[in-house]
Design a protein around this motif. Structure first.
Motif, mmCIF file in Angstrom:
data_model
loop_
_atom_site.group_PDB
_atom_site.id
_atom_site.type_symbol
_atom_site.label_atom_id
_atom_site.label_comp_id
_atom_site.label_asym_id
_atom_site.label_seq_id
_atom_site.Cartn_x
_atom_site.Cartn_y
_atom_site.Cartn_z
ATOM 1 N N ASP A 84 -6.475 5.433 -1.544
ATOM 2 C CA ASP A 84 -5.708 4.332 -1.611
ATOM 3 C C ASP A 84 -4.062 4.689 -1.972
ATOM 4 N N LEU A 85 -4.016 5.859 -2.483
ATOM 5 C CA LEU A 85 -2.466 6.181 -2.840
ATOM 6 C C LEU A 85 -1.677 6.415 -1.735
ATOM 7 N N ARG A 88 -0.802 3.325 -0.191
ATOM 8 C CA ARG A 88 0.295 2.756 -1.161
ATOM 9 C C ARG A 88 1.745 3.389 -0.568
ATOM 10 N N ALA A 92 4.258 0.666 1.543
ATOM 11 C CA ALA A 92 4.877 0.387 0.275
ATOM 12 C C ALA A 92 5.921 -0.960 0.863
ATOM 13 N N GLU A 97 8.993 1.069 -4.812
ATOM 14 C CA GLU A 97 7.417 1.369 -4.531
ATOM 15 C C GLU A 97 7.063 2.354 -3.973
ATOM 16 N N ARG A 98 7.535 2.871 -2.737
ATOM 17 C CA ARG A 98 7.392 4.210 -2.146
ATOM 18 C C ARG A 98 7.569 5.291 -3.147
ATOM 19 N N ALA A 101 5.124 5.647 -5.733
ATOM 20 C CA ALA A 101 3.755 6.194 -5.279
ATOM 21 C C ALA A 101 3.862 7.616 -5.211
#
Length: 162
Positions: A84-85, A88, A92, A97-98, A101
């Protein structure tokens, strides 16, 4: 015949577990796997074919270890899937947000957690300085210290640090 004395093999020094590949390289590899498999649990052999490496080779094992340490691949029983990472990072909503992560992935490997904590206030060291610290403080072999130093510094810059 006289028996020759057995010579005890001295164990080869072993470095601590750390990524041998940069976060950017691992993201590219995770993309290759994701394009074909999405998030379906996949065997090591299939992943090795997607990456163009022999499944029992040292380079593949180091690549797989790096992908797992960054959290880009996760175990599902005996198989692996894109984590999931990775999603993300790839999907993003914005650059903030990117970056968050990417920094999470960078901080997943244990040795990188320690290095980030050590250098978050002072900035990143030089490659030579970090290599020497990995040898003296963290018990890496010279060759592995050079590889891990490069992976950490390049990954840190890629994640927007330093």
């Amino acid at each position: 015949m006289d028996a020759l004395p057995l010579v005890a093999k001295t164990p080869r020094p072993k470095s601590p577990n750390a990524p041998a590949y940069t976060l950017q390289e691992c993201l590219e590899d995770a993309r290759k796997i994701f394009r074909v498999e999405n998030q379906v649990a996949t065997s090591r052999e299939s992943i090795s074919e997607h990456l163009g490496l022999a499944s029992q080779s040292g380079p593949f094992n180091r690549k797989l270890s790096s992908l797992r340490q960054y959290g880009l691949l996760e175990a599902i029983g005996k198989h692996l899937r894109v984590g999931d990472l990775f999603l993300r990072i790839e999907h993003a909503l914005d650059e903030t947000e990117r970056c968050r992560a990417l920094r999470e992935a960078l901080g997943r490997p244990t040795i990188f957690q320690r290095l980030l904590a050590q250098y978050e206030q002072t900035g990143l060291p030089s490659h030579i300085n970090l290599t020497n610290q990995l040898i003296t403080k963290h018990r890496f072999t010279k060759k592995n210290a050079e590889v891990v130093s490069r992976a950490f510094l390049d990954s840190s810059r890629f994640a927007g640090l330093g």
